[in-house]
Design an enzyme around this catalytic site. Structure first.
Site, PDB file in Angstrom:
ATOM      1  CB  CYS A 143      -0.939   0.021   1.205  1.00  0.00           C
ATOM      2  SG  CYS A 143      -2.118  -1.346   1.177  1.00  0.00           S
ATOM      3  CE  LYS A 183     -28.425  17.418  19.824  1.00  0.00           C
ATOM      4  NZ  LYS A 183     -29.371  18.535  19.620  1.00  0.00           N
ATOM      5  CE1 TYR A 216      -5.755 -25.526   6.557  1.00  0.00           C
ATOM      6  CE2 TYR A 216      -7.294 -23.835   7.305  1.00  0.00           C
ATOM      7  CZ  TYR A 216      -6.738 -25.095   7.434  1.00  0.00           C
ATOM      8  OH  TYR A 216      -7.161 -25.932   8.435  1.00  0.00           O
TER       9      TYR A 216
END
Lengths: 556, 556
Positions: free
Chosen positions: A48, A438, A281
């Site tokens: 990345c 909020k 796997y």
């Protein structure tokens, strides 16, 4: 120490899922023989991070090498074979045939348990000229070095998904002239189009030439430069092009071994990452897992799931009884484009529509922290939920700060099965530099609950029906700055609405409009209780009217 | 419009809970008569912003006035009476007696539903000299103005909780000399002591004189300045002192009306914010609600819950059938102290211990985003969970960036009833500038699962027992820089541990130690599988050995 023969674990692929499987297997079984095969020259690198080394933000190439064969041997006692391809799996004899890429030597490696983590290859569609050496894809450190060395004055990035946007940003960061081409009529096609305006503005603000709604058709030499001909006939002449068109799983080995694959070639695994062969796997970009929200099969090529899948495979190999199943993926993803960040978790509206799933949606705008504290930046949040259960299906967030936090909270809420009612009551950290009493997440949930309970009917665009009375409740200076481009708009500033409601025709429907979608809700409440059939434009005109310049809108 | 008589709603207290109740009531009932009574001169101001105006970070005083009586009338058609005290509730006749503070006029206001949101008063213990005018508390804009005007060269803040830390930071920001006094032997006594070292370092780094473990005893005049005598006899001479010792609920009115109060004087409410009188609701700092984690009664004076409680009271008054109950509070709170942030959600270890609750705990250290991307900052996360269910009980986070995000994610996880196994699988947003493939939250959960499953036995300090072999696996340069201050430490760098395990005595227990707590876990796995009884120091020595200088420790 161990009386029984050591477990033989062979892992194919040495980056995210493979390296995680190797490390976890070693923690769990100190005496297992663990062999990690990697076709490329490097293991466990930070894939990345590749765009950021190309762009120069990461200056130290060594920082990308999280582990090397030497450190994996020293710290984890793992035998690493780089530049080594696994070419055949002999399932009946539980052995893998490997070939050295350097000298062609072939050998067989026995395994008790095999882990496939081959990853995915960047797509290279069979277009005319696709083999031009000035055309690149980005998968590993070698690709990265080649691109960094070859990028000169002008670069073209083809595909404006996550990697394409990162590449475009980083090429610009490195001082290149950049053209970004995308087949869809929006950047970041993973998002709903109405959420991408801010990203597109930001790209243009940084002088990236953005070509939307036009795909690549062919490549050719243009007097020593690279010519990219688009479907429209438009030609982009450039010095180097990067294809960022997505990936396909690198599953030839698995296919040849007769493992069950999904419709797009991914290895099918169960919730313990077992393939159709219980001794094999798989994890990472090459596998198909469950979508967390719907339970459907899906493939999400992202680093986070890959790492956790590799780890889980090792867990199940060594201590199956204690291993918890993989819960599925949300597809949480994020990208930074200069000062703007955008991302998603769970399902988008376009995916829900395409799958004919029932959903409800609201879009809200607010600041990333208390507006009275300096530095508050606008955020936009689109929230999707299931009308039957109220459960959150997905969210998209764009803005200049605090995007990652909201995505992570909503990803966690989805994993917890929270509803819009729960989200309304989330108790998030509030001090003026960090949030608001909020939060925008609470606000989105309040709005969703209001819609669910019939207190407001959100509408996502101004209807064309001339019978509808469109009431713009913005203050006059805002209306003057950004008038709604249609006839017959009724401008009544919100503070005058109670007194002037009589100017409206109660027999005709009303849509209330404001800048951000909050005041129009207030207005809708006033009018609904005076007998009007009224809907409110969700998200205001920031989202729907002028997506190319949302950041330029003053707040009301 | 409305055929029946309009609903009469009277609200006592015009800040967070009261203002939210008023606004929500108006949205739900356009024709109700809503009267908002406020003893002070201001309504709906941003009380969490007061320290930042004193310190000058918020320059515009008007920004703190979220609403005014005029805007509340214009936008919400609410009748606001400031400087008006509610002095008696006549419950049998459903009316409130109010008195103008300006002229003493008394009148009765009838109500159908009454909402009490009186808030809380800063504590002023009855100490000698407590009435000295140079002693201040901070509750409203008037207090703020007085403190800002009076603060000269040296300021003393008494109490190092959230408000005390904000005040100390902001006085320093404004260029004052600051002394911060705290009775407990740590700042931010809401946190476990081992999590506060970084905050204390940061305060000292900014030249704040920190006096811990010493309470205030009395005040006196000291040659024209203010003398503060501490319990130890130490005298702090200052120009102005702010008492930040916590708050007590302002519930005389409720008590006189015979409403049921809790043991510390808070108004008892049900999950719909109803007091013992079903026509009287209450919310905000004055009420006692349920703790989300345990269901016990608790009082959490924070802005977020107050706003949501006021809103919920209005919901239940007007549409009780559709109102969802208040889920309880987590006590999520955060504070920034210069570059350091710290906070918590849910329960701390000290509270769990005091309540004799069963819990398990791990502390982990990691970067706030991928370490290979420039700018990664250290984070420390302490995670507490219930051993029977695996459910998260609480978390504390400190660091330089990304603290709020981790708190919010864990708060959401607690509300979703997530376990350590779920947290291990959280799919959080990852791109290099924002996170890591395995976020510190995943890491904490991995560590917790390892502990639960017996893969590692965490220990929170190095035992004194001389029979224990303390194995420090840090590399030699780190050991030389920060040696462990005790005899008999065995230094074996991690990379040599497999070869040198034979130097240890298998008949004696081992504790492995490293800088951050990760390598010591790896070492513990190596030794455990070689037959040792081994424990690993959780969080490494960053948390436990040198809490006064954690930031100075190089990473291994």
């Amino acid at each position: 120490m161990s009386a029984i023969a050591p477990l033989q674990i062979v892992i194919v692929g040495g980056v995210a899922a493979g390296a995680s499987a190797a490390a976890r297997a070693r923690r769990l079984d100190e005496f297992a023989h663990i062999t990690l095969l990697e076709r490329g020259p490097d293991v466990s690198f930070a894939n990345c991070g590749l765009p950021y080394y190309i762009g120069g933000e990461i200056g130290d190439r060594a920082a990308l090498a999280v582990q090397t064969p030497t450190t994996l041997k020293q710290l984890l006692n793992i035998e690493v074979r780089t530049s080594t391809a696994a070419i055949t799996i002999d399932r009946s004899n539980k052995r893998v045939q490997v070939q050295s890429i350097a000298d062609g030597t072939i050998a067989w490696l026995p395994y008790d348990k095999l882990v496939l983590a081959p990853g995915a290859q960047p797509l290279r569609p069979p277009l005319p000229g696709i083999d031009d050496p000035r055309l690149h894809t980005l998968r590993n450190l070698g690709d990265m070095d080649r691109i960094k060395a070859a990028a000169t004055a002008h670069v073209t990035v083809i595909g404006a998904g996550f990697i394409g946007l990162e590449m475009a940003e980083q090429f610009r960061h490195a001082g290149k002239d950049v053209t970004l081409v995308e087949l869809q009529p929006q950047v970041l096609p993973q998002l709903d189009q109405a959420m991408t305006g801010l990203l597109e503005d930001e790209l243009r603000r940084h002088d990236i030439t953005l070509i939307l709604g036009d795909g690549i058709a062919s490549f050719h030499d243009a007097d020593g430069r690279l010519g990219c001909t688009l479907a429209s006939g438009r030609v982009v002449t450039t010095d180097l092009a990067v294809l960022a068109l997505g990936v396909r799983p690198d599953t030839t080995l698995a296919r040849d071994a007769g493992l069950v694959l999904g419709p797009r070639g991914h290895i099918k695994v169960d919730t313990f990452m077992r393939t159709s062969d219980p001794d094999i796997y798989a994890g990472g970009d090459a596998v198909e897992v469950e979508d967390f929200v719907t339970g459907e099969a899906c493939a999400v090529p992202l680093g986070g799931p890959a790492n956790r899948q590799g780890r889980l495979a090792a867990d199940h190999i060594i201590r199956p009884a204690q291993t918890k199943p993989f819960p599925g993926v949300l597809g949480t993803a994020i990208v930074r484009v200069f000062e703007v960040t955008a991302g998603l978790t769970g399902w988008t509206e376009k995916r829900l529509k395409a799958a004919h799933r029932d959903y409800r949606v609201v879009t809200v705008n607010d600041n990333h922290h208390a507006g009275y504290y300096p530095g508050a930046q606008p955020l936009q949040l689109k929230l999707l939920w299931a009308p039957d259960s109220g459960r959150i299906l997905g969210a998209q967030v764009t803005g200049l700060a605090g995007v990652d936090k909201r995505l992570d909270v909503i990803a966690t809420a989805i994993m917890g099965g929270l509803t819009i009612d729960d989200l309304a009551q989330l108790e998030l950290a509030y001090a003026p530099p960090f949030g608001a009493a909020k939060d925008i997440i609470n606000l989105a949930a309040f709005t969703a609950v209001n819609a669910r309970d019939g207190l407001v009917t959100p509408v996502d665009r101004i209807p064309d029906d001339p019978a509808v009375q469109v009431v713009d409740v913005r203050p006059p200076p805002l209306v003057a700055a950004h008038p709604l481009p249609r006839e017959g708009i009724i401008n009544i500033p919100f503070g005058q609405l109670r007194d002037r409601a009589g100017e409206l025709d109660t027999s005709r429907p009303v849509v209330t409009v404001c800048a951000l979608g909050k005041t129009s809700y207030f207005a809708a409440r006033i009018l609904a209780q005076r007998g009007f059939e009224v809907r409110s434009l969700t998200g205001g005109i920031r989202a729907h009217f002028d997506p190319r310049s949302p950041a330029k809108l003053p707040t009301p």
